[in-house]
Design an enzyme around this catalytic site. Structure first.
Site, PDB file in Angstrom:
ATOM      1  N   LYS A  35     -14.686  -5.509 -10.797  1.00 21.21           N
ATOM      2  CA  LYS A  35     -14.718  -4.311  -9.755  1.00 21.21           C
ATOM      3  C   LYS A  35     -14.423  -2.950 -11.012  1.00 21.21           C
ATOM      4  O   LYS A  35     -14.358  -3.488 -12.159  1.00 21.21           O
ATOM      5  CB  LYS A  35     -13.335  -4.545  -9.151  1.00 21.21           C
ATOM      6  CG  LYS A  35     -11.998  -4.429  -9.989  1.00 21.21           C
ATOM      7  CD  LYS A  35     -10.786  -4.912  -9.083  1.00 21.21           C
ATOM      8  CE  LYS A  35      -9.640  -4.966 -10.235  1.00 21.21           C
ATOM      9  NZ  LYS A  35      -8.414  -5.806  -9.315  1.00 21.21           N
ATOM     10  N   ARG A 130       1.172  -5.310  -0.550  1.00 22.82           N
ATOM     11  CA  ARG A 130       0.086  -4.392  -0.526  1.00 22.82           C
ATOM     12  C   ARG A 130      -0.996  -4.913   0.509  1.00 22.82           C
ATOM     13  O   ARG A 130      -1.035  -4.397   1.554  1.00 22.82           O
ATOM     14  CB  ARG A 130      -0.565  -4.395  -2.160  1.00 22.82           C
ATOM     15  CG  ARG A 130      -0.955  -3.072  -2.493  1.00 22.82           C
ATOM     16  CD  ARG A 130      -1.379  -3.062  -3.974  1.00 22.82           C
ATOM     17  NE  ARG A 130      -2.313  -4.189  -4.146  1.00 22.82           N
ATOM     18  CZ  ARG A 130      -2.735  -4.327  -5.368  1.00 22.82           C
ATOM     19  NH1 ARG A 130      -2.528  -3.661  -6.270  1.00 22.82           N
ATOM     20  NH2 ARG A 130      -3.561  -5.522  -5.711  1.00 22.82           N
ATOM     21  N   TYR A 260      -4.275  22.976 -30.253  1.00 22.83           N
ATOM     22  CA  TYR A 260      -3.546  23.595 -29.333  1.00 22.83           C
ATOM     23  C   TYR A 260      -1.950  23.778 -29.316  1.00 22.83           C
ATOM     24  O   TYR A 260      -1.669  22.428 -29.175  1.00 22.83           O
ATOM     25  CB  TYR A 260      -4.194  23.372 -27.967  1.00 22.83           C
ATOM     26  CG  TYR A 260      -5.552  23.773 -27.510  1.00 22.83           C
ATOM     27  CD1 TYR A 260      -5.863  24.881 -27.615  1.00 22.83           C
ATOM     28  CD2 TYR A 260      -6.612  22.694 -27.555  1.00 22.83           C
ATOM     29  CE1 TYR A 260      -7.153  25.379 -27.212  1.00 22.83           C
ATOM     30  CE2 TYR A 260      -7.912  23.162 -27.205  1.00 22.83           C
ATOM     31  CZ  TYR A 260      -8.244  24.358 -27.086  1.00 22.83           C
ATOM     32  OH  TYR A 260      -9.554  24.974 -26.912  1.00 22.83           O
ATOM     33  N   MET A 308     -10.290  18.544 -25.333  1.00 21.06           N
ATOM     34  CA  MET A 308     -11.399  18.223 -24.574  1.00 21.06           C
ATOM     35  C   MET A 308     -12.556  17.203 -25.589  1.00 21.06           C
ATOM     36  O   MET A 308     -13.048  16.301 -24.920  1.00 21.06           O
ATOM     37  CB  MET A 308     -11.893  19.282 -23.661  1.00 21.06           C
ATOM     38  CG  MET A 308     -13.326  18.811 -22.884  1.00 21.06           C
ATOM     39  SD  MET A 308     -14.079  20.270 -22.144  1.00 21.06           S
ATOM     40  CE  MET A 308     -12.821  20.694 -20.875  1.00 21.06           C
TER      41      MET A 308
HETATM   42  C1  LIG Z   1      -8.316  -6.903 -10.079  1.00 22.63           C
HETATM   43  C2  LIG Z   1      -7.750  -8.137  -9.430  1.00 22.63           C
HETATM   44  C3  LIG Z   1      -7.499  -9.301 -10.164  1.00 22.63           C
HETATM   45  C4  LIG Z   1      -7.872  -9.393 -11.679  1.00 22.63           C
HETATM   46  O1  LIG Z   1      -6.717  -8.877 -12.263  1.00 22.63           O
HETATM   47  P1  LIG Z   1      -6.409  -8.808 -13.861  1.00 22.63           P
HETATM   48  O2  LIG Z   1      -4.868  -8.257 -13.951  1.00 22.63           O
HETATM   49  O3  LIG Z   1      -7.347  -7.762 -14.201  1.00 22.63           O
HETATM   50  O4  LIG Z   1      -6.685 -10.027 -14.361  1.00 22.63           O
HETATM   51  C5  LIG Z   1      -7.373 -10.460  -9.441  1.00 22.63           C
HETATM   52  N1  LIG Z   1      -7.305 -10.468  -8.284  1.00 22.63           N
HETATM   53  C6  LIG Z   1      -7.380  -9.410  -7.467  1.00 22.63           C
HETATM   54  C7  LIG Z   1      -7.323  -9.386  -5.869  1.00 22.63           C
HETATM   55  C8  LIG Z   1      -7.425  -8.082  -8.019  1.00 22.63           C
HETATM   56  O5  LIG Z   1      -7.705  -6.921  -7.178  1.00 22.63           O
END
Ligand SMILES: *Cc1c(COP(=O)(O)O)cnc(C)c1O
Length: 368
Positions: A35, A130, A260, A308
């Site tokens: 993802k 969640r 800065y 930046m």
């Molecule tokens: C992102 C995610 C993972 C992976 O989690 P990590 O902590 O990056 O290993 C696994 N299961 C679900 C449902 C996730 O959303």
């Protein structure tokens, strides 16, 4: 000449880290979680290193499409499932497995016309609050799903809230086990932290690993429970390097201030280097003076505010460093040196996940 900054994606590190996930859960199949564009690495760039996975787990339909375009014919799982009915069309067309975590997704499936039933992952809210059905509603959801002609196999799934922390997985495991005991089907529970910390353990290990593990952050070479363990402690290798060069050097006298707000003041004569990397490249602006950085592979620290396009670094430990010297913001440096993204993240009050996901579009990336 392009501005001297680049990111490298290390194919071998990805493959090695994926093997680590397999070793930690030898009886399980492994989803490589890709993802957020493979946690900022780029799905296309990470694909070669991760192609030994049993499947790819992600959120966006367009990312699923990209994985299919790369030629992947194996499983793809949508971790948040479908958002609207037409997503199910694409699931049918691309043969995507999808998570079902609320009643409306079952309604959509019930109304979906498909010749080939879908493989679904039914998610339990075992305590994170969640996504998912509460344990008391889980069996009902399972029964409703299993009565649909649109549904093929149902995998039982949950997600841990504190696998990387002191809470661990025991309470959620107990809730999941109690509510699923008599249900058939495969199971998937563990993210990276649960896979590394609990899946390999004796006793409950097999239950935590279950049929499918879902490692994300570990395959990118960051330790999910840093600083309890670091990447080396889990035998993981950074899959991303961010490196740049010195584009200026300044000699400071006591009392001279830097950047800065003049946030850093030299107390003694010293040299500082100006690095072609700033927050517009994805380096965290909140990183304070003292954040670790490598110059020519030698560990030193940032001084003053991140701007930046530039940061400034203390050259005291690297007196020979001159214009053009190589600066490693995180990842692999010269001569086998390493700077874990987790160390930089911690100094900035965040986690490796956020830094890798924030790598900016303007940084050129190559795959090695
Ligand atoms: C992102 C995610 C993972 C992976 O989690 P990590 O902590 O990056 O290993 C696994 N299961 C679900 C449902 C996730 O959303």
């Amino acid at each position: 000449m392009p501005r001297p900054i680049e990111a490298l994606i290390h194919t071998e590190a990805l493959a090695l880290n994926l093997r680590r996930a397999r070793q930690a859960a030898p009886q399980s199949r492994v989803w490589a979680v890709v993802k957020a564009d493979a946690y900022g690495h780029g799905i296309e760039r990470a694909y070669a290193g991760l192609s030994g996975a049993d499947g790819f787990a992600l959120l966006d339909l367009d990312e699923a499409q990209r994985v299919r375009t790369l030629g992947w014919r194996g499983p793809i799982l949508l971790l948040e499932g479908c958002f609207e009915p037409r997503d199910l069309e694409l699931c049918s067309r691309l043969d995507l497995w999808h998570t079902v975590h609320h009643e409306a997704q079952i309604d959509m499936l019930a109304a979906h016309k498909t010749n080939v039933p879908h493989r679904v992952f039914l998610k339990m809210n075992s305590g994170m609050n969640r996504l998912g059905f509460r344990p008391s509603a889980y069996r009902g959801a399972w029964q409703r799903l299993s009565g649909l002609t649109q549904v093929d196999e149902i995998t039982l799934m949950t997600h841990f809230a504190d696998a990387d922390g002191p809470g661990g997985v025991a309470a959620q495991m107990a809730a999941f086990e109690a509510a699923t005991r008599e249900l058939p089907g495969e199971r998937s529970l563990s993210n990276s932290a649960a896979t590394l910390r609990f899946a390999g353990a004796q006793g409950e290990g097999g239950l935590v690993a279950a049929d499918w593990v879902r490692p994300g952050i570990m395959v990118y070479g960051s330790a999910p429970d840093y600083p309890a363990h670091d990447a080396a402690g889990w035998a993981l290798q950074p899959a991303m390097t961010l490196r740049a060069k010195l584009i200026a050097v300044q000699s400071l006298q006591p009392g001279d201030r830097v950047g800065y707000g003049g946030a850093f003041t030299a107390e003694a004569p010293m040299r500082i280097g100006v690095v072609a990397c700033g927050y517009a490249d994805g380096y965290p602006r909140v990183a304070p003076t003292g954040t670790p950085v490598l110059v020519n592979g030698v560990r030193t620290r940032t001084v003053g505010r991140v701007s930046m396009d530039m940061i400034t670094v203390d050259l005291t430990p690297v007196p020979e460093a001159a214009l053009g010297a190589e600066v490693t913001l995180w990842g692999h440096g010269p001569n086998g040196s390493l700077l874990c993204i987790d160390e930089v993240a911690r100094s900035a009050g965040t986690v490796g996940y956020e830094l890798m996901c924030a790598l900016a579009r303007r940084v050129p990336v190559s795959v090695v």
